[in-house]
Scaffold this active site. Sequence first.
Site, PDB file in Angstrom:
ATOM      1  N   SER A 155       0.887  -1.282   0.018  1.00  0.00           N
ATOM      2  CA  SER A 155      -0.020   0.121  -0.177  1.00  0.00           C
ATOM      3  C   SER A 155       0.895   1.178  -0.055  1.00  0.00           C
ATOM      4  O   SER A 155       1.936   1.016   0.245  1.00  0.00           O
ATOM      5  CB  SER A 155      -0.931   0.174   1.201  1.00  0.00           C
ATOM      6  OG  SER A 155      -1.563   1.162   1.462  1.00  0.00           O
ATOM      7  N   TYR A 168      -2.924  -0.971   9.978  1.00  0.00           N
ATOM      8  CA  TYR A 168      -2.811  -1.251   8.860  1.00  0.00           C
ATOM      9  C   TYR A 168      -1.435  -0.883   7.923  1.00  0.00           C
ATOM     10  O   TYR A 168      -1.024  -1.499   7.428  1.00  0.00           O
ATOM     11  CB  TYR A 168      -4.194  -0.562   8.054  1.00  0.00           C
ATOM     12  CG  TYR A 168      -4.187  -1.011   6.318  1.00  0.00           C
ATOM     13  CD1 TYR A 168      -4.861  -1.858   5.916  1.00  0.00           C
ATOM     14  CD2 TYR A 168      -3.601   0.025   5.528  1.00  0.00           C
ATOM     15  CE1 TYR A 168      -4.741  -2.274   4.591  1.00  0.00           C
ATOM     16  CE2 TYR A 168      -3.801  -0.483   4.111  1.00  0.00           C
ATOM     17  CZ  TYR A 168      -4.263  -1.527   3.624  1.00  0.00           C
ATOM     18  OH  TYR A 168      -4.250  -2.000   2.304  1.00  0.00           O
TER      19      TYR A 168
END
Length: 248
Positions: A155, A168
Amino acid sequence: MKYSEYQPRTDLLKDRIILITGAGDGIGRTAALSYALHGATVVLHGRTLNKLEVIYDEIESLGAPQPAILPLQLSSASPRDYELLVDTLSKQFGRLDGILHNAGILGERTELAHYPVDVWDDVMAVNLRAPFVLTQELLPLLAQSDHASVVFASSGVGREASERWGAYSVSKIAIEAVSQLFAKEQVYPNVRFNCINPGATRTAMRAKAYPNEDPKSLATPEMIMPAYLYLMGDDSLQMNGASIDAQD
């Protein structure tokens, strides 16, 4: 190269056996269909069996190779669960040519000072521990392939910590390290390990992270598939320990 402009040949993944985690919807579902249409036998992993059955039927109706279904709860999988999974794949296929670690959960968008510890544990279990353990357990099957590709989902917040992304962001930074370590250690020289950052994509997770964003302004999962095909196919044989952007 611009991975978004990669044009794979139609038989790129012919006779390859590829496991896709989180194949029930979003990017995982699209990757399953795309890999199957390029010749792969896809092993569909997810939490929700009926979603996987719908995709299974869809792949069969397209005339692609018959897929397989492998339900497994990543957040709570025991050593016995992994043993059964390896045993099932071993008996059915005898080898594995690739894994797309697509399954992931977002957790909370809040400051670490207030981050719920139970949510932290869940995010780490699914986003970090599961891909590590699954890869480790499946390495002997990957070793049976002429050349296998393991792709981890990264990400933008996996390259640099970003506030209010909490567990995350930490899990994605860590998975980049896991990928690099597997690649550098080369215990199985025929297996390569890379990360892919899908970028802003029209998925349910993105909508949860950015509730005010117009989804129509984002790339669809179909639009980012060239990069996913590139990393799984033979054209990326020289790439090991890299992290690429699907929307370069």
